[in-house]
Design a protein around this motif. Structure first.
Motif, short mmCIF file in Angstrom:
data_model
loop_
_atom_site.label_atom_id
_atom_site.label_comp_id
_atom_site.label_asym_id
_atom_site.label_seq_id
_atom_site.Cartn_x
_atom_site.Cartn_y
_atom_site.Cartn_z
N SER A 361 0.81 -1.21 0.00
CA SER A 361 0.00 0.00 0.00
C SER A 361 0.85 1.27 0.00
CB SER A 361 -0.92 0.00 1.23
OG SER A 361 -1.61 1.22 1.34
N TYR A 362 1.99 1.23 0.72
CA TYR A 362 2.79 2.45 0.91
C TYR A 362 3.99 2.58 -0.03
CZ TYR A 362 0.05 3.08 5.15
OH TYR A 362 -0.99 3.26 6.04
N THR A 363 4.36 1.51 -0.72
CA THR A 363 5.52 1.61 -1.60
C THR A 363 5.24 2.56 -2.77
OG1 THR A 363 7.09 0.39 -2.97
CG2 THR A 363 4.80 -0.37 -3.02
N LEU A 364 6.27 3.29 -3.19
CA LEU A 364 6.14 4.23 -4.31
C LEU A 364 6.66 3.62 -5.61
CD1 LEU A 364 7.31 7.53 -2.54
CD2 LEU A 364 4.97 6.80 -3.04
N SER A 365 7.13 2.38 -5.53
CA SER A 365 7.69 1.71 -6.71
C SER A 365 6.69 0.74 -7.32
CB SER A 365 8.97 0.97 -6.32
OG SER A 365 9.37 0.08 -7.34
#
Length: 504
Positions: A361-365
């Motif tokens: 949910s929080y990864t930007l990749s």
């Protein structure tokens, strides 16, 4: 043609009906014909079908007026429960109409050059199981006991005639089974248009004078549908802060138990400010869309709506603001996933998969997002369909990597409106009339506005320390930006840099 199997139990006799006559393929030129056909079938077989799901045609569709629905699903009144329950067990004296009956009717709209638009029954399972299908059973269904609006009945209900005598009179007059609680429910229903409408009308007329936008809807029988309004202060706040809106409903705030829909914006200090209140008879997409259309009247097209995955709210937003983005509350998302995992997999595996989903949910990749998806499936293949159907197919609504180009102002939950709900419930309860409820809300919002103004002034006259990297632009505006505003500017700068723009 039909044949019957009679099953005798000690206390009741069940009749399972197997109809040889097949409904599938039958078509109708309008929705009225379809309703009359279903009604006739119900009367002949002593059964009752209720709506389980539907999708209405969009505005402007050629068959919007005649057929109304893109598809419609009807199930037996005593069919299967369609939603999972969070109950820990069966309560004492608990009752339910659900008896796992599998009878279902599904109809969809179809078009041909010869016949034009038609409503066609594509699925019809008409065998009823686990419950009686006789005349008495059909009579006692709540939908069939409902008292029809009638001037004579209204006059009698408004008098001091004993309830038992009144019940008998209405039963004979309308030729239906009527219980004492049906009469009491009808009395409460009459209380809305008869005793409180004048108070609501006075309040509506008074707030209109101050430049307030009001939308008030009733049925052809003059039954309340919705009351949506925006004060002058709300309109000003909305025009100044239209980037993000947070939507949610709260309950038990008036004696008619009408849900209260609240819409909030985020001001320059990151505070939630109410911009729309709407009392609604129910949370159907149609009614919610009518209320949200008030925002359109202010000529506002929000960039993002935050919701808690309420499908009616999502449907209404898509109908009114098709260009706006919809984001799910991260708290409600994580709670729903955790609840599913705790119910369907072991505790150890549940914690592992939940941590992977949280990281996803929080990864930007984008690459990391896909790798985490593989890790979840590898850890427990049985949960793949759940995540695919409920979350991965709508990842643009909750995954950070799918929203890197959107300025969400660090808003990830609906906490602003949830907090607002807990505060107004100190002033409103299930014994409050609608007119008093509107009056109290107006006073509460007025006091809240004064508090926000004081807080804003404090922000202006105090020194702020920022953790943002110093840039020429941020340094230039250091004394005129709120910390929250600085965060927004910083985000926009990062987007420009990502696109290889030069800031001068």
């Amino acid at each position: 043609m039909a044949f019957y199997i009679i099953i005798n139990y000690p206390l009741v006799t069940f009749t399972i009906i197997y109809l040889k006559k097949n409904m599938e393929g039958k078509s109708f030129t309008n929705f009225t014909e379809f309703k009359e056909f279903i009604k006739k079938h119900e009367e002949e077989q002593h059964v009752l079908f209720v709506t389980s799901g539907s999708k209405k045609l969009i505005s402007g569709h050629p068959a919007k007026e005649s057929i109304q629905y893109e598809w419609l699903k009807l199930v037996c009144k005593q069919g299967r429960a369609t939603k999972p329950t969070s109950s820990k067990g069966i309560r004492p004296n608990q009752r339910s109409w659900k008896h796992d009956c599998g009878a279902v009717i599904r109809a969809v709209i179809r078009h041909s050059d010869v016949t034009g638009y038609q409503f066609v029954i594509t699925k019809a399972i008409l065998s009823h199981e686990n419950h009686p299908t006789d005349h008495l059973t059909a009579l006692v269904y709540p939908e069939n006991r409902r008292i029809k609006p009638d001037e004579t009945v209204n006059l009698m209900v408004g008098t001091k005639i004993p309830q038992s005598e009144l019940r008998q009179i209405i039963s004979q007059k309308q030729n239906k089974c009527v219980l004492g609680k049906d009469v009491e429910n009808y009395r409460k229903k009459l209380k809305d248009p008869c005793t409180d409408s004048e108070g609501v009308e006075k309040i509506v007329n008074s707030i209109k004078v101050g430049g307030v936008m009001v939308k008030y809807g009733v049925t052809p029988e003059n039954e309340f549908l919705y009351l949506a309004y925006m004060t002058k202060e709300m309109i000003g706040s909305l025009k100044a802060n239209k980037t993000i809106l947070i939507i949610d409903c709260t309950y038990k705030v008036n004696e008619y138990l009408f849900p209260l829909l609240n819409v909030m914006c985020i001001d320059a200090n990151g505070n939630g400010v109410p911009v729309l209140h709407a009392f609604v008879r129910n949370e159907s997409i149609e009614i919610l869309a009518e209320c949200l259309s008030v925002l359109h009247d202010v000529c506002v097209e929000p960039q993002i709506f935050f919701v808690d995955k309420d499908f009616s709210e999502i449907g209404a937003i898509k109908q009114c603001f098709p260009q706006s983005l919809i984001r799910l509350c991260s708290f409600h998302t994580m709670t729903a996933v955790k609840k599913y995992l705790n119910t369907n997999v072991s505790k150890e595996l549940s914690n592992k998969i939940f941590d992977l989903f949280k990281e996803q949910s929080y990864t930007l990749s984008e690459e990391a997002f896909e790798l985490l998806k593989v890790d979840i499936i590898s850890a427990c293949p049985s949960v793949e369909s759940y995540f695919q159907n409920n979350w991965w197919s709508i990842s643009d609504m909750w995954a950070a990597c799918r929203n890197t180009d959107v300025a969400s102002l660090h808003i990830t939950t609906t906490n602003h409106v949830e907090s607002y709900h807990s505060r107004i419930k100190k002033h409103l309860d299930s014994h409050t009339t609608l007119s008093v409820c509107v009056t109290k809300l107006l006073l509460f919002d007025s006091d809240l506005s004064k508090i926000k103004s004081a807080q804003h002034h404090i922000h202006k006259i105090t020194k702020h320390y920022s953790t943002l990297p110093d840039t020429h632009l941020l340094t230039l505006y250091k004394n005129i930006l709120t910390p929250f505003g600085a965060e927004l500017v910083g985000h926009q700068i990062s987007l420009f840099k990502r696109c290889n723009y030069n800031i001068v």
